[in-house]
Design an enzyme around this catalytic site. Structure first.
Site, mmCIF file in Angstrom:
data_model
loop_
_atom_site.group_PDB
_atom_site.id
_atom_site.type_symbol
_atom_site.label_atom_id
_atom_site.label_comp_id
_atom_site.label_asym_id
_atom_site.label_seq_id
_atom_site.Cartn_x
_atom_site.Cartn_y
_atom_site.Cartn_z
ATOM 1 N N TYR A 32 8.671 -1.933 3.666
ATOM 2 C CA TYR A 32 9.474 -2.197 4.739
ATOM 3 C C TYR A 32 9.978 -2.954 5.278
ATOM 4 O O TYR A 32 8.481 -4.049 5.189
ATOM 5 C CB TYR A 32 9.292 -0.770 6.118
ATOM 6 C CG TYR A 32 8.140 -1.416 7.331
ATOM 7 C CD1 TYR A 32 8.477 -2.169 8.202
ATOM 8 C CD2 TYR A 32 7.052 -1.880 6.412
ATOM 9 C CE1 TYR A 32 7.017 -2.144 9.537
ATOM 10 C CE2 TYR A 32 6.018 -2.053 7.829
ATOM 11 C CZ TYR A 32 5.877 -2.864 8.376
ATOM 12 O OH TYR A 32 5.608 -2.566 9.448
ATOM 13 N N ARG A 51 11.007 -11.533 1.862
ATOM 14 C CA ARG A 51 9.812 -11.271 2.468
ATOM 15 C C ARG A 51 9.751 -9.894 1.587
ATOM 16 O O ARG A 51 8.420 -9.677 1.310
ATOM 17 C CB ARG A 51 9.497 -11.544 3.859
ATOM 18 C CG ARG A 51 8.101 -10.844 4.160
ATOM 19 C CD ARG A 51 7.650 -11.497 5.846
ATOM 20 N NE ARG A 51 8.420 -10.365 5.959
ATOM 21 C CZ ARG A 51 8.049 -10.026 7.533
ATOM 22 N NH1 ARG A 51 7.214 -11.561 8.102
ATOM 23 N NH2 ARG A 51 9.021 -9.663 8.354
ATOM 24 N N ARG A 99 1.453 13.883 -8.080
ATOM 25 C CA ARG A 99 0.796 13.169 -7.214
ATOM 26 C C ARG A 99 -0.044 12.730 -8.087
ATOM 27 O O ARG A 99 -0.928 13.570 -9.077
ATOM 28 C CB ARG A 99 0.345 14.033 -6.123
ATOM 29 C CG ARG A 99 -0.705 13.045 -5.381
ATOM 30 C CD ARG A 99 -1.388 13.975 -4.034
ATOM 31 N NE ARG A 99 -1.960 13.175 -2.937
ATOM 32 C CZ ARG A 99 -3.034 12.882 -3.128
ATOM 33 N NH1 ARG A 99 -3.891 12.776 -4.034
ATOM 34 N NH2 ARG A 99 -3.637 12.006 -2.199
ATOM 35 N N HIS A 101 -2.373 8.772 -8.399
ATOM 36 C CA HIS A 101 -2.751 7.577 -7.828
ATOM 37 C C HIS A 101 -2.107 6.047 -8.217
ATOM 38 O O HIS A 101 -2.193 5.558 -8.533
ATOM 39 C CB HIS A 101 -4.369 7.383 -7.845
ATOM 40 C CG HIS A 101 -4.850 7.841 -6.508
ATOM 41 N ND1 HIS A 101 -5.095 9.252 -6.844
ATOM 42 C CD2 HIS A 101 -5.090 7.688 -5.182
ATOM 43 C CE1 HIS A 101 -5.511 9.317 -5.018
ATOM 44 N NE2 HIS A 101 -5.699 7.988 -5.013
ATOM 45 N N LYS A 146 4.030 -6.658 3.422
ATOM 46 C CA LYS A 146 4.310 -5.601 5.068
ATOM 47 C C LYS A 146 4.270 -3.995 4.152
ATOM 48 O O LYS A 146 5.766 -3.915 3.789
ATOM 49 C CB LYS A 146 5.692 -5.846 5.201
ATOM 50 C CG LYS A 146 5.756 -5.687 6.937
ATOM 51 C CD LYS A 146 7.412 -6.765 7.095
ATOM 52 C CE LYS A 146 7.455 -6.244 9.268
ATOM 53 N NZ LYS A 146 7.276 -6.118 9.534
ATOM 54 N N GLU A 178 -4.656 -11.834 14.154
ATOM 55 C CA GLU A 178 -3.072 -11.940 14.893
ATOM 56 C C GLU A 178 -3.273 -10.801 15.709
ATOM 57 O O GLU A 178 -4.416 -9.872 16.035
ATOM 58 C CB GLU A 178 -2.191 -10.935 13.020
ATOM 59 C CG GLU A 178 -2.428 -10.368 12.234
ATOM 60 C CD GLU A 178 -1.254 -9.780 11.535
ATOM 61 O OE1 GLU A 178 -0.313 -10.183 11.002
ATOM 62 O OE2 GLU A 178 -2.061 -9.000 10.324
ATOM 63 N N LEU A 202 -0.040 -11.270 8.623
ATOM 64 C CA LEU A 202 1.604 -11.415 7.748
ATOM 65 C C LEU A 202 1.812 -12.433 8.418
ATOM 66 O O LEU A 202 1.836 -12.719 9.502
ATOM 67 C CB LEU A 202 2.683 -10.602 8.548
ATOM 68 C CG LEU A 202 3.723 -9.766 8.424
ATOM 69 C CD1 LEU A 202 3.434 -10.133 6.460
ATOM 70 C CD2 LEU A 202 4.655 -8.593 8.395
#
Length: 284
Positions: A32, A51, A99, A101, A146, A178, A202
């Site tokens: 995101y 990014r 579903r 993995h 992110k 951070e 980040l």
């Protein structure tokens, strides 16, 4: 009426339905970005979009739109919602599939969504400063991506909130990394210290702007890890993010930072940062 982004279409907000088998919902398998909007204009939009694509590449997710198309979609979403000041949020997941993995077949389309949120700048925080608390960094080791996997950050932010603090300053052992949703910096003897941009943090777009501002005002930058002890002896501490901009921290777990008020270098950074924003003097 509010509008949202669904793939390459702008639709009424309430019409979007997320499948229970969307991989973002089940695995956090997606990424995101959030871009600040001032006076209807996105700030550092290209850097955020770059990014976004870099994060996608790191998790081997193919975005089915060019950067220019995505930029236009976000611009149209802002315009459709008549957003003046606030944020535009967008994310993409690896799509909907039974579903498993293991990645789905390449024919499964990614799912892009986005929305806007109005909100004014936090002038009081910028002027008076905020409190923070130290919290152990329990996140995964690819904080440079992110991703939608934010539970570690959520838990840290909740702990900070319950202590009456604006932010949680994270540390791995004795090393400060951070914050739960921001980058952190210390200023000591006319030098700015911040963790290097590696997999432990980040590399915030606002962070990148601040480092440019530091160069402009003659504030040397040292990108090396701080210890918790180092942090508490700083003359000034700031945190930065899309919404935090340049926010001074005046207290960490009851320990007064410097004189307990925003410092001189912080004020200079705020001024240099504001000069880059698409806002009028009256809006400041």
């Amino acid at each position: 009426m509010a509008y949202s982004l669904l793939n390459d279409q702008i639709v009424e907000e309430g019409t979007i339905v997320v499948s229970p088998e969307d991989r973002g919902y089940q695995f956090g398998d997606g990424i995101y970005e959030v871009i600040k909007v001032y006076n209807g204009n996105m700030f550092t939009a290209q850097e955020h979009i770059d990014r976004f694509y870099a994060s996608a590449e790191k998790i081997r997710l193919v975005i089915p739109y060019t950067k220019d198309v995505l930029h236009k979609l976000l611009h149209d979403l802002i315009e459709k919602n008549n957003l003046d000041t606030g944020h535009v949020y967008f994310q993409i997941t690896r799509g909907t599939n039974s579903r498993n993995h293991i990645f789905p077949d390449a024919s499964v389309p990614a799912v892009l969504t986005g929305n806007v949120k109005a909100g004014e700048r936090s002038i009081e925080n910028f002027e008076k400063g905020v409190k923070a608390t130290l919290v152990e960094d329990i996140r995964w080791l690819r904080c440079d991506i992110k991703s939608l996997n934010l539970l570690g950050a959520v838990l840290a932010k909740q702990e900070a909130s319950e202590k009456g603090c604006y932010e949680a300053i994270l540390h791995r052992g004795d090393t400060v990394t951070e914050c739960s949703s921001a980058n952190v910096y210390g200023i000591k003897d006319g030098k700015l210290y911040t963790h290097p941009a590696n997999n432990y943090i980040l590399n915030g777009i606002t962070r990148q702007v601040i480092l440019k501002c530091a160069a402009e005002i003659g504030l040397p930058v040292i990108e090396e890890p701080m210890t918790k002890g180092d942090l508490l002896t700083m003359d000034e501490i700031i945190v930065s993010s899309v919404s935090s901009e340049v926010t001074p921290v005046i207290d960490v777990d009851g320990h007064k930072i410097g004189a307990g008020v925003p410092g001189e270098w912080t004020r200079k950074l705020q001024k240099a940062f504001e000069a880059k924003l698409p806002i009028s003097i009256e809006a400041k």
